[in-house]
Design an enzyme around this catalytic site. Structure first.
Site, PDB file in Angstrom:
ATOM      1  N   HIS A 158      12.128  20.889  -2.188  1.00  0.00           N
ATOM      2  CA  HIS A 158      11.462  20.068  -3.224  1.00  0.00           C
ATOM      3  C   HIS A 158      11.511  18.583  -2.861  1.00  0.00           C
ATOM      4  CE1 HIS A 158      11.921  23.676  -5.839  1.00  0.00           C
ATOM      5  NE2 HIS A 158      13.103  23.744  -5.241  1.00  0.00           N
ATOM      6  N   SER A 279      -1.490  -3.941  11.206  1.00  0.00           N
ATOM      7  CA  SER A 279      -2.353  -4.227  10.067  1.00  0.00           C
ATOM      8  C   SER A 279      -3.120  -5.511  10.351  1.00  0.00           C
ATOM      9  CB  SER A 279      -1.496  -4.386   8.811  1.00  0.00           C
ATOM     10  OG  SER A 279      -2.138  -5.214   7.872  1.00  0.00           O
ATOM     11  N   LYS A 285       3.556  -5.032   9.837  1.00  0.00           N
ATOM     12  CA  LYS A 285       3.318  -3.589   9.780  1.00  0.00           C
ATOM     13  C   LYS A 285       3.280  -2.890  11.147  1.00  0.00           C
ATOM     14  CE  LYS A 285       2.364  -1.351   6.616  1.00  0.00           C
ATOM     15  NZ  LYS A 285       1.362  -1.213   5.586  1.00  0.00           N
ATOM     16  N   GLU A 292      -1.240  10.161  10.686  1.00  0.00           N
ATOM     17  CA  GLU A 292      -2.102  10.211   9.494  1.00  0.00           C
ATOM     18  C   GLU A 292      -3.465  10.806   9.812  1.00  0.00           C
ATOM     19  OE1 GLU A 292      -1.701   6.446   6.917  1.00  0.00           O
ATOM     20  OE2 GLU A 292      -0.736   5.938   8.801  1.00  0.00           O
TER      21      GLU A 292
END
Ligand code: ARG
Length: 461
Positions: A158, A279, A285, A292
């Site tokens: 979970h 970024s 970043k 992704e």
């Protein structure tokens, strides 16, 4: 006015330009040129063996087809939309090149069995290439596992901290998934391995053909046994896209974890700069774009699967033009999974494992609570009762901002008289992992056994 198409005899007008464009598949099925030529050579050999064409004609056909193959590979051929698809383009090129003999190649054959054959051969070849990429990924996973057999990290259920495992144990779960994918690809290949050529349009032919001979020449187990099914079966493509979808699902889950692990909240791994991106606005970043994108591309492959399944669902026997749409779904799924496997494997091979942070993270979250309960079971209390006691200890620790292993023996004893000094050794993270000697479990003993099995598996690839 007549129609100059290969099939133009019964037509009194040229095809509308828009229809040529709409109807043609050459834009995408040109990638089947190799399979088409290989299939045609086998077919021509059979025609000659059966006395349907002469040996001189066969020689010309083989010469012509090989020349066309060479020209295509050297980028010398421009295909024509008005020749519709790869099959008719090659036939036209052949006839232009060798004359009359070229016109005989299509005896005892139809584009319906021809396209089924080409598409099957393509599926079989790509199937093997995908297996190779999966094996490469397994090599990287195994290397990481061997290097991290003692790297303790939290195991989750979970997405809540559950019990301690090791990084080796965690990523070998993916070894299992991709190993099953290889086995699924092999299964799919077995079932696909029958030759549809010779089924012709749908009902076979009146020529005395030898389907077994063609099937042998092309390396299939045997010819298909129903000519109508031969030309209208696309199960093999659906099955391959389905296996690819499962591979993508596994890659996507792995990607999701990589994305989590390299967030500062986890900080379990660091991606190499070569496999991260920045970024345009936030200078600090370092983003896991590759993972992704792999996760994102899983969805388009699911789309391919739904597309090809839906395209087939209402089709009466036998061939229908709808089936021309099958190719782009499979091509896209194959291209996507190959690209994803390659880049993902490279990315994974360069990750830096942050063992210290994994260990630190394992120290909070009461990962050893089950072991406290198990300790008391060994002292004779039923598990249901020890579960409650361990739960009360966790509650007490939360209230007092402590870890279980940090409370005193007196505190332990206030929950049960049966606690002794040995509790501390029993619930250290190392002990929690090493005691789990279950086959397939995280202890280094169990993992070493499994790793040996994996090494053997990869040794036999
Ligand atoms: N381009 C077609 C396809 O991909 C080839 C088969 C066409 N057959 C036919 N009878 N129109 O499905």
């Amino acid at each position: 006015m007549s129609n100059d198409k290969l099939w133009g005899g019964r037509f009194s007008a040229q095809t509308d330009e828009m229809v040529d464009d709409f109807n043609s598949s050459i834009r995408f099925d040109k990638r089947l040129y190799k399979q088409d030529i290989k299939g045609s050579i086998a077919h021509a050999k059979m025609l000659e063996k059966q006395g349907i064409i002469t040996s001189c004609e066969l020689e010309k056909i083989i010469f012509g087809l090989n020349k066309i193959l060479e020209d295509i590979e050297q980028g010398k051929v421009s295909f024509s939309v008005s020749c519709e698809d790869i099959h008719m383009n090659i036939e036209k090129l052949l006839t232009d090149l060798i004359g009359e003999a070229g016109k005989k190649l299509h005896s005892a054959r139809s584009r319906n069995d021809q396209v089924a054959l080409d598409f099957k051969m393509y599926s079989q070849e790509e199937n093997i290439l995908i297996q190779t990429l999966l094996y490469d990924l397994l090599e990287v996973i195994l290397k990481l596992a061997k290097d991290n057999i003692n790297t303790i990290m939290p195991g989750f259920t979970h997405l809540q901290k559950a019990q301690p495992v090791t990084f080796a144990h965690h990523i070998c779960a993916y070894f299992e998934m991709f190993k099953r994918d290889i086995s699924r690809l092999k299964d799919c290949r077995e079932r696909t391995n029958t030759c549809p050529l010779g089924a012709c349009a749908l009902a076979g032919t009146t020529y005395n053909t030898d389907r077994k001979y063609v099937s042998d020449l092309l390396g299939f187990y045997e010819p298909t046994l129903n000519t109508m099914d031969s030309v209208s079966d696309r199960d093999f493509a659906i099955e391959l896209v389905s296996v690819i979808s499962t591979i993508m699902m596994h890659l996507s889950r792995f990607s999701e974890e990589i994305i989590l692990w390299c967030s500062k909240e986890y900080d379990y791994i660091e991606l190499d700069d070569k496999f991260s991106t920045g970024s345009s606005i936030m200078p600090q970043k370092k983003n896991p774009d590759i993972a992704e994108l792999v996760r994102g591309k899983c969805s388009r492959v699911y789309g391919d699967l739904m597309g090809i399944l839906t395209m087939m669902k209402g089709l009466p026997l036998a061939y229908n033009k709808d089936m021309q749409e099958d190719k782009e779904f499979l091509f896209d799924a194959v291209d996507t999974v190959k690209m994803c496997l390659e880049v993902f494997t490279k990315m994974l091979s360069t990750i830096k494992v942050n063992a210290q942070n994994m260990l630190k993270s394992s120290k909070s979250g009461f990962l050893n609570a089950t072991d406290v309960a198990d300790y008391l079971v060994k002292k004779g209390i039923p598990f249901r009762d020890t579960h409650r006691i361990a739960g009360e200890i966790v509650f007490y620790c939360i209230q007092n901002s402590k870890n279980i292993e940090d409370i005193t023996l007196d505190e332990f004893k206030s929950f049960s008289e049966l606690f002794g000094d040995d509790i501390y050794d029993e619930i250290s993270l190392e002990a929690c992992v090493q005691k789990r000697k279950t086959l397939g479990g995280p202890s280094s003993e169990s993992m070493s056994k499994v790793i040996k099995i994996y090494e053997k598996f990869l040794g036999e690839r």
